[in-house]
Write a protein that holds these residues in place. Structure first.
Motif, mmCIF file in Angstrom:
data_model
loop_
_atom_site.group_PDB
_atom_site.id
_atom_site.type_symbol
_atom_site.label_atom_id
_atom_site.label_comp_id
_atom_site.label_asym_id
_atom_site.label_seq_id
_atom_site.Cartn_x
_atom_site.Cartn_y
_atom_site.Cartn_z
ATOM 1 N N UNK A 1 0.846 -1.195 0.000
ATOM 2 C CA UNK A 1 0.000 0.000 0.000
ATOM 3 C C UNK A 1 0.878 1.240 0.000
ATOM 4 N N UNK A 2 0.662 2.085 -1.000
ATOM 5 C CA UNK A 2 1.289 3.406 -1.023
ATOM 6 C C UNK A 2 0.274 4.398 -0.462
ATOM 7 N N UNK A 3 0.728 5.219 0.464
ATOM 8 C CA UNK A 3 -0.188 6.144 1.130
ATOM 9 C C UNK A 3 0.409 7.551 1.140
ATOM 10 N N UNK B 1 8.798 8.445 2.691
ATOM 11 C CA UNK B 1 9.025 9.137 3.959
ATOM 12 C C UNK B 1 9.050 8.171 5.141
ATOM 13 N N UNK B 2 8.369 7.034 4.968
ATOM 14 C CA UNK B 2 8.329 6.041 6.040
ATOM 15 C C UNK B 2 7.992 4.693 5.421
ATOM 16 N N UNK B 3 8.590 3.622 5.940
ATOM 17 C CA UNK B 3 8.334 2.283 5.416
ATOM 18 C C UNK B 3 8.059 1.328 6.574
ATOM 19 N N UNK B 4 7.026 0.478 6.413
ATOM 20 C CA UNK B 4 6.663 -0.489 7.443
ATOM 21 C C UNK B 4 6.391 -1.847 6.820
ATOM 22 N N UNK B 5 6.813 -2.896 7.504
ATOM 23 C CA UNK B 5 6.493 -4.270 7.136
ATOM 24 C C UNK B 5 5.803 -4.897 8.332
ATOM 25 N N UNK C 1 5.855 -2.842 11.496
ATOM 26 C CA UNK C 1 7.132 -2.448 12.082
ATOM 27 C C UNK C 1 7.963 -1.657 11.075
ATOM 28 N N UNK C 2 8.602 -0.594 11.546
ATOM 29 C CA UNK C 2 9.394 0.246 10.662
ATOM 30 C C UNK C 2 10.584 -0.538 10.097
ATOM 31 N N UNK C 3 10.845 -0.303 8.811
ATOM 32 C CA UNK C 3 11.983 -0.933 8.146
ATOM 33 C C UNK C 3 12.818 0.167 7.486
ATOM 34 N N UNK C 4 14.116 -0.074 7.318
ATOM 35 C CA UNK C 4 14.991 0.980 6.764
ATOM 36 C C UNK C 4 14.781 1.195 5.272
ATOM 37 N N UNK C 5 15.051 2.410 4.837
ATOM 38 C CA UNK C 5 15.037 2.748 3.413
ATOM 39 C C UNK C 5 16.068 3.838 3.209
ATOM 40 N N UNK C 6 16.533 3.992 1.966
ATOM 41 C CA UNK C 6 17.499 5.045 1.676
ATOM 42 C C UNK C 6 17.399 5.456 0.219
ATOM 43 N N UNK C 7 17.658 6.730 -0.038
ATOM 44 C CA UNK C 7 17.665 7.295 -1.398
ATOM 45 C C UNK C 7 16.389 6.976 -2.163
ATOM 46 N N UNK D 1 2.990 -4.525 3.416
ATOM 47 C CA UNK D 1 3.994 -3.455 3.375
ATOM 48 C C UNK D 1 3.266 -2.129 3.199
ATOM 49 N N UNK D 2 3.651 -1.150 3.983
ATOM 50 C CA UNK D 2 3.056 0.177 3.892
ATOM 51 C C UNK D 2 4.161 1.207 3.669
ATOM 52 N N UNK D 3 4.088 1.924 2.556
ATOM 53 C CA UNK D 3 5.048 2.988 2.265
ATOM 54 C C UNK D 3 4.318 4.333 2.295
ATOM 55 N N UNK D 4 4.796 5.234 3.132
ATOM 56 C CA UNK D 4 4.238 6.585 3.221
ATOM 57 C C UNK D 4 5.044 7.479 2.280
ATOM 58 N N UNK D 5 4.365 8.140 1.360
ATOM 59 C CA UNK D 5 5.022 8.987 0.368
ATOM 60 C C UNK D 5 4.689 10.445 0.593
ATOM 61 N N UNK D 6 5.623 11.313 0.225
ATOM 62 C CA UNK D 6 5.364 12.746 0.341
ATOM 63 C C UNK D 6 6.337 13.546 -0.492
#
Length: 558
Positions: free
Chosen positions: A507-509, A523-527, A530-536, A553-558
């Motif tokens: 889900x992209x939110x 801006x934020x990633x969860x599996x 629980x938060x999971x790391x992301x970069x670039x 999986x939930x990815x917060x976009x902004x």
């Protein structure tokens, strides 16, 4: 968005319809005699890989049985999954056919990490056509279509060997401009009348790309094996390992290729063990030369690439004395997709595409400019009226590939513009079609040939891999969305996909309301909460992270 979701559901279904009905389907039935051709096989497998990668494995492996030792292939797949040289018994070779098997196989390997697949053995196709249809084997038995060695044993080689043959042969199969020969046509079947002196830079870009990308896969394979076993005669084409020829000399290339053709007329069946490092070194030398040559000699001062030479050996595209500008979309697409074009050249090429190929009335991109009159030194396509079929119509397949190429190079807004044009043309009243992506639109905006198209596979493939950014790299999931604010009709975009036998819901939110043309980033990633790391702007996930059969999986976009 209700309309777009509904339309995409049908587009996703198109490859299934083509698998059932073949390339010909009422009411547009004046093309061929049904069944699927070589390109259809590999492009439909792309869609299957998105839904059933394990099932696709056997289809891909079986399809390599259609390859000949001269790098060409059977063109028709019969109902029993056997191969035929050509349904109309015409000796014909398409110069682009060697490109597609590698692209689909690479996608499978990235999706699964199944590198043992490259070492799996497969038979070869053999018939009376030899030396890429330039000669006939008078001793051929009409009831045996299997490649055999001098002792009449059925010969098998690895899938890697099949891929190498298809791409190495084309490196040497050049004309007087040191570009891969056009032969009887490429992807555009209408470019079929330049078999003597015609050359195709458009797909030469992709052969260069394949050679480079093969090196990436072979380096990964190197962690598992240090050597590979290849047909003894094939080592003739690995010239840097014994006596490198001058790649600037097209005649030297032709001589070496003819030597290989003579050697494979009756093969020994013996194999040679080669170090992977040596094989990689040879392919790198060929890629560097091929890409460098194309970048140097096919870039036009008009700010885009030439893609073809006609049957009189003349450069087709650009400004010609006393004639309007000539430009073909295919040439630009594969220069961009192959990454031979620099970033500055992509920018310049896009401007030229908008200037010369964008139709302001129908708001779509044409396959070529009006070449004015019957240009039969290149192909029968230019006997059609301009705007019909392969002469300047709006071809969905090449438009989708343009979008894919632009997205893959980071030109997201430009890629989205191309995608938007196809959707709008497909649902417009003048299209006069059900909710599908047709092969092409004519100059009246009418959609034609509803299922005769590989564009549906590439459309879904591009949305998933490039727009939503769900990529697979050597078995890992690599999330790198290329979404704009206007891609969201609400606050969420949802998609489900499989990794092995595990279903994953992504889900992209939106974090907050965004400008329509803003390129969003993670801006934020969860599996599983629980938060999971992301970069670039990207997030890499290994299969071991997914513990259950349902993963969120939930990815917060902004």
């Amino acid at each position: 968005d209700r309309d777009k979701n509904g339309w995409l559901s049908w587009v996703k279904f198109q490859p299934t319809l083509r698998n059932i009905f073949g390339c010909s389907f009422l009411p547009h039935f004046d093309y061929g005699k049904g069944g699927r051709g070589w390109r259809d096989l590999w492009q439909d497998a792309l869609t299957l890989l998105l839904t059933e990668p394990i099932k696709a494995r056997e289809i891909i492996a079986g399809s390599f049985a259609g390859v000949r030792l001269d790098g060409s292939n059977a063109t028709i797949i019969a109902k029993d999954n056997s191969f035929l040289a050509d349904r109309n018994r015409i000796n014909r070779v398409w110069m682009d056919h060697g490109v597609w098997p590698y692209l689909t196989t690479r996608h499978y390997l990235n999706r699964t990490g199944d590198f043992g697949f490259l070492l799996r053995n497969q038979i070869y196709f053999r018939d009376q056509q030899i030396k890429r249809s330039k000669a006939v084997d008078l001793n051929f038995r009409q009831d045996d279509f299997l490649q055999r060695d001098v002792k009449n044993r059925i010969y098998e080689g690895s899938i890697l060997e099949h891929i190498l043959i298809q791409n190495l042969v084309q490196f040497f199969n050049v004309g007087s401009h040191n570009i891969v020969r056009l032969e009887n046509a490429d992807w555009n079947d209408g470019l079929d009348m330049a078999s003597r002196q015609g050359e195709g830079a458009a797909f030469s870009f992709m052969y260069a790309h394949n050679l480079e990308n093969l090196c990436v896969l072979l380096r990964s394979l190197r962690s598992r094996v240090s050597t590979v076993s290849l047909l003894k005669e094939l080592t003739l084409l690995l010239d840097t390992l014994h006596s490198r020829i001058d790649y600037n000399d097209y005649k030297a290339k032709q001589r070496l290729l003819n030597k290989y053709f003579e050697a494979t007329g009756s093969i020994s069946g013996q194999k040679t063990e080669l170090k992977l490092d040596d094989l990689i070194s040879d392919l790198e030398a060929k890629y560097r030369h091929m890409s460098g040559w194309l970048a140097k000699y096919e870039w036009l001062r008009e700010g885009f690439f030439n893609g073809y030479y006609d049957d009189k050996g003349r450069k087709v595209e650009g400004k010609h004395r006393g004639k309007p500008m000539r430009m073909m979309l295919t040439s630009q697409v594969f220069a961009i997709m192959s990454k031979v074009a620099s970033k500055a050249q992509v920018i310049s090429t896009w401007k030229a595409i908008k200037k010369h190929l964008f139709d302001k009335k129908l708001m779509g991109f044409r396959l070529n400019t009006d070449l004015e009159g019957s240009y039969l030194e290149l192909g029968r396509a230019f006997g059609f009226s301009y705007g019909d079929k392969e002469n300047g119509a709006f071809f969905s397949h090449m438009n989708v590939m343009l979008a894919n190429a632009l997205y893959s190079r980071g030109f997201v807004r430009e890629g989205r513009e191309v995608f938007d044009s196809l959707f709008k043309m497909a649902i417009a009243d003048q299209a006069g079609i059900p909710p599908v992506l047709p092969e092409y639109f004519n100059s009246q905006g009418q959609g034609l040939y509803l299922y005769l198209t590989g564009s549906a596979s590439w459309y879904i493939y591009t949305i998933i891999e490039e727009v939503l950014g769900i990529k697979f790299e050597l078995g890992d999931v690599f999330l790198e969305p290329k979404l704009l604010g206007r891609d969201f009709f609400g606050k969420r975009i949802e998609i489900e996909f499989f990794l092995g036998n595990k279903k994953i819901k992504l889900v992209y939110e939106l974090k907050s309301q965004c400008l329509d043309n803003k390129l969003l980033s993670i801006k934020e990633a969860k599996l599983a909460g629980k938060k999971i790391p992301f970069q670039s702007g990207s997030c890499r996930l290994k299969p071991s992270l997914f513990k259950s059969n349902r993963n969120f999986i939930n990815l917060i976009l902004g």
